[in-house]
Design a protein around this motif. Structure first.
Motif, PDB file in Angstrom:
ATOM      1  N   TYR A   1      -5.990  -3.008   9.459  1.00 49.89           N
ATOM      2  CA  TYR A   1      -4.837  -3.906   9.532  1.00 49.89           C
ATOM      3  C   TYR A   1      -4.442  -4.137  10.981  1.00 49.89           C
ATOM      4  CZ  TYR A   1      -4.372  -2.617   4.606  1.00 49.89           C
ATOM      5  OH  TYR A   1      -4.612  -2.399   3.281  1.00 49.89           O
TER       6      TYR A   1
ATOM      7  N   PRO B   1     -10.308   2.496   2.391  1.00 47.85           N
ATOM      8  CA  PRO B   1      -9.268   2.070   3.337  1.00 47.85           C
ATOM      9  C   PRO B   1      -9.645   0.751   4.010  1.00 47.85           C
ATOM     10  CG  PRO B   1      -9.813   4.391   3.620  1.00 47.85           C
ATOM     11  CD  PRO B   1     -10.846   3.824   2.701  1.00 47.85           C
TER      12      PRO B   1
ATOM     13  N   LEU C   1      -2.945   2.926   3.197  1.00 47.32           N
ATOM     14  CA  LEU C   1      -1.916   1.989   2.742  1.00 47.32           C
ATOM     15  C   LEU C   1      -0.965   1.682   3.886  1.00 47.32           C
ATOM     16  CD1 LEU C   1       1.086   3.516   2.263  1.00 47.32           C
ATOM     17  CD2 LEU C   1      -0.132   4.500   0.345  1.00 47.32           C
TER      18      LEU C   1
ATOM     19  N   GLY D   1       4.414  -3.540   0.146  1.00 43.10           N
ATOM     20  CA  GLY D   1       3.284  -3.042   0.907  1.00 43.10           C
ATOM     21  C   GLY D   1       1.958  -3.542   0.401  1.00 43.10           C
ATOM     22  N   MET D   2       0.921  -2.942   0.959  1.00 38.27           N
ATOM     23  CA  MET D   2      -0.447  -3.320   0.617  1.00 38.27           C
ATOM     24  C   MET D   2      -1.329  -2.100   0.798  1.00 38.27           C
ATOM     25  SD  MET D   2      -0.928  -5.625   4.000  1.00 38.27           S
ATOM     26  CE  MET D   2       0.742  -6.227   3.701  1.00 38.27           C
ATOM     27  N   GLY D   3      -2.544  -2.224   0.316  1.00 35.49           N
ATOM     28  CA  GLY D   3      -3.427  -1.079   0.346  1.00 35.49           C
ATOM     29  C   GLY D   3      -3.385  -0.366  -0.986  1.00 35.49           C
ATOM     30  N   PHE D   4      -3.481   0.950  -0.931  1.00 29.90           N
ATOM     31  CA  PHE D   4      -3.641   1.716  -2.159  1.00 29.90           C
ATOM     32  C   PHE D   4      -2.440   1.604  -3.094  1.00 29.90           C
ATOM     33  CE2 PHE D   4      -3.581   5.798  -4.554  1.00 29.90           C
ATOM     34  CZ  PHE D   4      -4.755   5.605  -5.265  1.00 29.90           C
ATOM     35  N   ASP D   5      -1.208   1.584  -2.550  1.00 28.77           N
ATOM     36  CA  ASP D   5      -0.046   1.537  -3.448  1.00 28.77           C
ATOM     37  C   ASP D   5       0.032   0.202  -4.186  1.00 28.77           C
ATOM     38  OD1 ASP D   5       0.702   0.121  -1.204  1.00 28.77           O
ATOM     39  OD2 ASP D   5       2.743   0.902  -1.128  1.00 28.77           O
ATOM     40  N   ALA D   6      -0.352  -0.901  -3.510  1.00 26.18           N
ATOM     41  CA  ALA D   6      -0.381  -2.196  -4.185  1.00 26.18           C
ATOM     42  C   ALA D   6      -1.496  -2.234  -5.220  1.00 26.18           C
ATOM     43  CB  ALA D   6      -0.572  -3.319  -3.162  1.00 26.18           C
TER      44      ALA D   6
ATOM     45  N   TYR E   1     -11.141   4.436  -3.768  1.00 24.69           N
ATOM     46  CA  TYR E   1     -10.489   3.401  -2.956  1.00 24.69           C
ATOM     47  C   TYR E   1     -10.951   3.460  -1.506  1.00 24.69           C
ATOM     48  CZ  TYR E   1      -7.044   0.294  -1.002  1.00 24.69           C
ATOM     49  OH  TYR E   1      -6.448  -0.749  -0.350  1.00 24.69           O
TER      50      TYR E   1
ATOM     51  N   SER F   1       3.021   0.642   3.951  1.00 28.11           N
ATOM     52  CA  SER F   1       4.225   0.470   3.147  1.00 28.11           C
ATOM     53  C   SER F   1       5.386   0.107   4.057  1.00 28.11           C
ATOM     54  CB  SER F   1       4.544   1.758   2.379  1.00 28.11           C
ATOM     55  OG  SER F   1       5.657   1.573   1.520  1.00 28.11           O
TER      56      SER F   1
ATOM     57  N   TYR G   1       9.535   5.183  -3.694  1.00 31.10           N
ATOM     58  CA  TYR G   1       8.918   4.299  -4.668  1.00 31.10           C
ATOM     59  C   TYR G   1       9.647   4.368  -6.012  1.00 31.10           C
ATOM     60  CZ  TYR G   1       4.664   3.909  -1.781  1.00 31.10           C
ATOM     61  OH  TYR G   1       3.761   3.644  -0.786  1.00 31.10           O
TER      62      TYR G   1
END
Length: 354
Positions: A186, A183, A201, A148-153, A181, A203, A210
Motif C-alpha cells: 500500500y 499481504p 491489513l 479499512g482494507m486487506g484481511f479485515d475487509a 491470505y 485499518s 471492531y
C-alpha cells in the motif's frame, strides 16, 4: 381548562423518539423488544414510535424522514450495520442517535460503553446526554467505528457470505482464511508525505474496536478530530495467537508488527482494486481510496458515566486468555506448525461453544 393547558404544555416539552429495529441483526430474536421499550422508556420525557426495517438501506430512508419530521432522537435497535444506516441518515443534522445494541459485534455501542442489555441501554436514553462526535468517510461511505482494507475487509466479505451471524462464525472465518491470505503493498499519503507498507491489513479507526471487544485502535477517540491509522505488517502462523490476544487485551498498539499514526485524511493507492469495508460492511473499490474525518458531525446519546474502565471480558476474550499457554507449545516445532495450528483452532472452537 388550566389542567388541559398544562397537559398540552407537557406534551410539547416531551422529546420525540423513533426506534428503528432491524429484526434480523445479531443472533437473538427481538420479539420482546417493543414490550421492553414500552416498559422502560420514560414516558414523562418521551413520546416514541417503533419502525421495523424491511430491506437493506431501509433504516437510512426511515431516518431521513425522521430528520425531516423534526424527530429529536432516532434509536438504532440492531447491530453495527443498523447503527451505520441510522448514522448515515443523521449526519450533519440536529437529530441525535441512540443505540440499543442487539447485533453480533456492537462495536460503536461497546466503544461508548452502552450496555448490551435492553433495559440498561434504555436507561442511557432516558438520561438524554447528547454529545457531538466525529465520523469518517471512505470513498463517500460514512463510517462511525472503523473502515479499512486487506484481511479485515476480506473477512468481512466472507462473514457476509456465510449467512450465519455471531462471534463464532467470525472467528471461524479468520482461522479458515488466515493461513491463505496474501499481504498487499500500500502507498499511503497524508500531510507528512507518502509512505509505503507491505501489510496484512490497513485499518482506519474513528472508534477503538471492531466489535466484541476486539480493539484494533485502543487509543482512538471519537472527539479528538483525528483518525487512527493502523498498519498491521505481515506475521506468520506462530504469531497469530499473540496478535489475537493483544487485540482482545487492548495491547495491540504495543506490538512491533503494528505501525500507527493519526491523520485527518489519507489517500491509499494499491496495485489492484479489491474489497474495502466500512463498519464491517464490505464493498468493492478501485485501486485508489480516499478516507477523511468529519469533526463533530453527528450527535449521539452517550453514557454520561466515565466508562474508560468499564471493560468486561467477553467469551472470545476469555477464551483467548485461557489459550495463551498454548502459544509456546505451537512454537516448539516449526515443521509441525500447520498441524498444531489446526489443533489450536479446535481448542478455540471448543472454548467458544462452551
Amino acid at each position: 381548562m388550566l389542567i388541559n393547558a398544562l397537559i398540552e404544555k407537557n406534551d410539547k416539552m416531551k422529546k420525540k423518539v423513533l426506534f428503528i429495529m432491524n429484526p434480523i441483526s445479531g443472533t437473538n430474536k427481538k420479539d420482546s423488544i417493543p414490550e421492553e421499550i414500552d416498559k422502560y422508556i420514560d414516558k414523562k420525557l418521551f413520546d416514541y414510535q417503533i419502525a421495523v426495517t424491511e430491506y437493506a438501506g431501509h433504516a437510512i430512508a426511515l431516518t431521513q424522514k425522521a430528520v425531516a419530521d423534526k424527530i429529536d432522537i432516532v434509536v438504532a435497535v440492531g447491530g453495527d450495520g443498523t447503527v451505520n444506516e441510522v448514522g448515515q441518515g443523521l449526519i450533519n443534522s440536529e437529530t441525535a442517535m441512540g443505540i440499543i445494541p442487539s447485533g453480533s459485534g456492537n462495536g460503536l455501542a461497546r466503544h461508548l460503553c452502552i450496555p448490551i442489555n435492553i433495559q440498561k441501554s434504555l436507561e442511557i436514553i432516558n438520561q438524554n446526554v447528547i454529545h457531538a462526535l466525529d465520523y469518517g468517510i471512505i470513498n463517500n461511505h460514512p463510517f462511525f467505528c472503523t473502515c479499512g482494507m486487506g484481511f479485515d475487509a476480506f473477512i468481512s466479505m466472507k462473514f457476509a457470505e456465510a449467512g450465519k451471524r455471531g462471534p463464532i462464525t467470525y472467528v471461524q472465518k479468520v482461522l479458515e482464511e488466515g493461513l491463505r491470505y496474501e499481504p498487499e503493498t500500500y502507498e499511503i499519503e497524508d500531510d507528512e508525505g507518502v509512505h509505503h507498507y507491505k501489510a496484512f491489513l490497513v485499518s482506519v479507526a474513528n472508534a477503538s474496536q471492531y466489535g466484541n471487544n476486539a480493539y484494533i485502535a485502543p487509543q482512538a477517540h471519537m472527539s479528538d478530530g483525528m483518525l487512527d491509522v493502523i498498519i498491521m505488517e505481515p506475521f506468520n502462523v506462530l504469531e497469530a495467537p499473540k496478535v489475537a490476544i493483544q487485540m482482545f487485551n487492548k495491547t495491540l498498539d504495543k506490538d512491533t508488527k503494528i505501525k500507527s499514526f493519526k491523520a485527518k485524511s489519507i489517500h491509499i493507492h494499491r496495485k489492484k482494486k479489491g474489497v474495502i469495508h466500512f463498519d464491517g460492511d464490505p464493498i468493492m473499490a478501485d485501486k485508489d481510496v480516499e478516507i477523511k474525518l468529519v469533526p463533530k458531525g453527528i450527535k449521539v446519546v452517550v453514557n454520561p458515566a466515565d466508562c474508560s474502565e468499564i471493560r468486561r471480558p467477553n467469551v472470545i476474550q476469555t477464551s483467548f486468555s485461557e489459550l495463551f499457554s498454548y502459544i509456546d507449545l505451537i512454537r516448539l516445532n516449526v515443521h509441525k506448525q500447520s498441524r498444531k495450528f489446526q489443533a489450536l483452532n479446535k481448542i478455540i472452537f471448543r472454548k467458544l461453544n462452551m
